[in-house]
Design an enzyme around this catalytic site. Structure first.
Site, PDB file in Angstrom:
ATOM      1  N   ARG A  15       0.830  -1.200   0.000  1.00  0.00           N
ATOM      2  CA  ARG A  15       0.000   0.000   0.000  1.00  0.00           C
ATOM      3  C   ARG A  15       0.871   1.259   0.000  1.00  0.00           C
ATOM      4  O   ARG A  15       2.067   1.206   0.293  1.00  0.00           O
ATOM      5  CB  ARG A  15      -0.916   0.011   1.223  1.00  0.00           C
ATOM      6  CG  ARG A  15      -2.026  -1.005   1.188  1.00  0.00           C
ATOM      7  CD  ARG A  15      -2.790  -1.085   2.505  1.00  0.00           C
ATOM      8  NE  ARG A  15      -1.989  -1.699   3.564  1.00  0.00           N
ATOM      9  CZ  ARG A  15      -2.425  -1.893   4.810  1.00  0.00           C
ATOM     10  NH1 ARG A  15      -3.633  -1.489   5.149  1.00  0.00           N
ATOM     11  NH2 ARG A  15      -1.647  -2.474   5.703  1.00  0.00           N
ATOM     12  N   LYS A  75       1.651   1.851   7.456  1.00  0.00           N
ATOM     13  CA  LYS A  75       1.951   1.056   8.646  1.00  0.00           C
ATOM     14  C   LYS A  75       2.920   1.789   9.569  1.00  0.00           C
ATOM     15  O   LYS A  75       3.601   2.720   9.173  1.00  0.00           O
ATOM     16  CB  LYS A  75       2.539  -0.299   8.249  1.00  0.00           C
ATOM     17  CG  LYS A  75       1.538  -1.215   7.554  1.00  0.00           C
ATOM     18  CD  LYS A  75       0.294  -1.473   8.411  1.00  0.00           C
ATOM     19  CE  LYS A  75       0.579  -2.280   9.645  1.00  0.00           C
ATOM     20  NZ  LYS A  75      -0.631  -2.495  10.482  1.00  0.00           N
ATOM     21  N   TYR A  94      -1.138   4.508  10.658  1.00  0.00           N
ATOM     22  CA  TYR A  94      -1.557   3.535  11.662  1.00  0.00           C
ATOM     23  C   TYR A  94      -0.386   3.314  12.616  1.00  0.00           C
ATOM     24  O   TYR A  94       0.732   3.021  12.179  1.00  0.00           O
ATOM     25  CB  TYR A  94      -1.938   2.197  11.014  1.00  0.00           C
ATOM     26  CG  TYR A  94      -3.249   2.204  10.264  1.00  0.00           C
ATOM     27  CD1 TYR A  94      -4.443   2.450  10.924  1.00  0.00           C
ATOM     28  CD2 TYR A  94      -3.282   1.945   8.898  1.00  0.00           C
ATOM     29  CE1 TYR A  94      -5.655   2.451  10.233  1.00  0.00           C
ATOM     30  CE2 TYR A  94      -4.484   1.941   8.195  1.00  0.00           C
ATOM     31  CZ  TYR A  94      -5.665   2.202   8.875  1.00  0.00           C
ATOM     32  OH  TYR A  94      -6.860   2.201   8.186  1.00  0.00           O
ATOM     33  N   HIS A  96      -0.967   1.733  16.198  1.00  0.00           N
ATOM     34  CA  HIS A  96      -1.241   0.545  17.029  1.00  0.00           C
ATOM     35  C   HIS A  96      -0.263   0.453  18.197  1.00  0.00           C
ATOM     36  O   HIS A  96       0.376  -0.581  18.429  1.00  0.00           O
ATOM     37  CB  HIS A  96      -1.201  -0.723  16.175  1.00  0.00           C
ATOM     38  CG  HIS A  96      -2.247  -0.770  15.104  1.00  0.00           C
ATOM     39  ND1 HIS A  96      -3.594  -0.846  15.386  1.00  0.00           N
ATOM     40  CD2 HIS A  96      -2.142  -0.730  13.750  1.00  0.00           C
ATOM     41  CE1 HIS A  96      -4.272  -0.870  14.246  1.00  0.00           C
ATOM     42  NE2 HIS A  96      -3.424  -0.794  13.251  1.00  0.00           N
ATOM     43  N   GLU A 118      -6.054   4.908  13.548  1.00  0.00           N
ATOM     44  CA  GLU A 118      -7.031   4.017  14.185  1.00  0.00           C
ATOM     45  C   GLU A 118      -7.730   4.620  15.391  1.00  0.00           C
ATOM     46  O   GLU A 118      -8.705   4.041  15.879  1.00  0.00           O
ATOM     47  CB  GLU A 118      -6.364   2.688  14.574  1.00  0.00           C
ATOM     48  CG  GLU A 118      -5.416   2.750  15.755  1.00  0.00           C
ATOM     49  CD  GLU A 118      -4.002   3.121  15.376  1.00  0.00           C
ATOM     50  OE1 GLU A 118      -3.118   3.027  16.246  1.00  0.00           O
ATOM     51  OE2 GLU A 118      -3.766   3.513  14.199  1.00  0.00           O
ATOM     52  N   ASP A 270      -2.704  -6.965  15.399  1.00  0.00           N
ATOM     53  CA  ASP A 270      -1.926  -5.725  15.488  1.00  0.00           C
ATOM     54  C   ASP A 270      -2.223  -4.946  16.759  1.00  0.00           C
ATOM     55  O   ASP A 270      -1.512  -3.993  17.098  1.00  0.00           O
ATOM     56  CB  ASP A 270      -2.130  -4.840  14.248  1.00  0.00           C
ATOM     57  CG  ASP A 270      -3.584  -4.596  13.915  1.00  0.00           C
ATOM     58  OD1 ASP A 270      -4.453  -4.949  14.722  1.00  0.00           O
ATOM     59  OD2 ASP A 270      -3.854  -4.046  12.832  1.00  0.00           O
TER      60      ASP A 270
END
Length: 372
Positions: A15, A75, A94, A96, A118, A270
């Site tokens: 991505r 990511k 993101y 996490h 998120e 994740d």
């Protein structure tokens, strides 16, 4: 603002955080967009397309990070990227962090402003930047589960939908949110026998109406979970608490009762995973391991396997917030938009999201107290 888009380096992550069209919209607003060479290729976007939209192609990742005021990623940064961190850098991706204590420590030590896709949250509780990837991951969970149930991959040798005279597979889904709902759509569409375990009675009533009674629902409690897990051919973990570590609902003792060759797909990996035997993160190049005779799939970037779909879905959601951050600047954007505000996980060397702070064992600071 100078906005940088480095190439993703996570295992088999194709991505990209910004499409050429998105780069063009930022450029039209007067911002400078730096894109690492080849960043969009995995999603089908060439460097030439970015150049045509006004972006500058940069050969080295370090230069993209070093020249940019805001980095847009998909990511979380990996350890090899920690050296690019610096005070005041805005990182929009993101994160996490609930399951990433080391990354949290690096972000706070470097005083990076970490804004997590998120945890950006609507007033009604919706997560607009997590939703598109949850939709992809939910649908993929059944797709990959069906594949790994094949004997060739180590599964029980079961066709998810069965055939006339042979019963279909039993699919158990933990959680009735976006991931779980999308998993149910695909599993039911493939003809499986599907049970969803959910803690909200109102959500179960809604899902019963939506699926016309085809989906069986159970109230989430240890007894129901244990009974369902024992019967599962495919078990899908789909539980999320925004910003916090996923709750461990399935114990190792429960997994030991599962049939040999059954499959677990934990979409919540994740955030730490919701199944106790999911004790490691796997990759697209080595996606499974066997424990107690059960095949475990624990890939943390599932949507990266379908990057064209995933990139378009993700950037549709993230671009308006990127335009707001670039146009207004960080402080004005987050104080003026209550949806964007909970997305701030780290700022000024402190953790600013309560659930993240609790998960990683650090104190939490109010963002308003830190802003100049």
């Amino acid at each position: 603002m100078i906005v940088g888009v480095p190439k993703e380096i996570k295992n088999n992550e194709y991505r990209v955080a910004l499409t050429p069209g998105g780069a063009g919209m930022l450029a039209q607003e007067g911002h400078k967009v730096l894109v690492e060479a080849g960043a969009g290729e995995g999603s089908g976007f060439t460097d030439e397309e970015y150049v045509r939209e006004g972006a500058e192609i940069i050969a080295l990742a370090g230069e993209v990070w070093g020249r940019s005021e805001m980095i847009m990623k998909v990511k979380e940064p990996l350890p090899s990227e920690y050296g690019y961190f610096r005070e005041g850098l805005i990182l929009f991706t993101y994160l996490h962090l609930a399951a990433a204590g080391d990354l949290t420590a690096q972000l706070t030590a470097s005083k990076v402003t970490g804004i997590a896709y998120e945890t950006i949250q609507l007033s009604g509780g919706g997560l607009p930047l997590l939703t598109p990837m949850s939709e992809v991951a939910g649908r993929m969970s059944v797709q990959v589960g069906a594949q790994f149930l094949e004997r060739f991959y180590g599964g029980r040798g079961i066709l998810l939908g069965g055939v006339p005279g042979v019963p279909p597979a039993d699919v158990i889904i933990l959680g009735g949110g976006i991931v779980g709902t999308n998993a149910a759509k695909i599993a039911l569409g493939m003809g499986a026998n599907v049970v969803m375990i959910e803690r909200s009675a109102d959500r179960m009533r809604y899902l019963d109406d939506v699926f016309g009674g085809r989906l069986r629902t159970l109230m989430s409690n240890p007894y129901n979970i244990a009974s369902a897990v024992q019967k599962a051919d495919l078990l899908i973990g789909a539980v999320l608490i925004p910003g916090a570590r996923a709750p461990r609902l399935v114990t190792e003792a429960m997994v030991k009762t599962m049939k040999p060759g059954s499959v677990i797909v934990d979409v919540a990996v994740d955030q730490g995973g919701t199944i106790e035997t999911v004790d490691r993160v796997t990759t697209h190049s080595d996606p499974t391991y066997i424990k107690h005779g059960v095949l475990h799939y624990a890939v943390a970037n599932m949507p990266g396997a379908v990057p064209r779909t995933s990139t378009l879905a993700l950037t549709n959601a993230t671009l308006p917030y990127a335009l707001e951050l670039a146009g207004k600047g960080f402080a004005a954007a987050v104080t003026g938009n209550p949806v964007l505000l909970p997305g701030v996980n780290t700022y000024g060397g402190m953790v600013t999201h309560a659930a993240v702070a609790e998960s990683v064992g650090l104190p939490v600071a109010e963002l308003a107290d830190l802003l100049p």
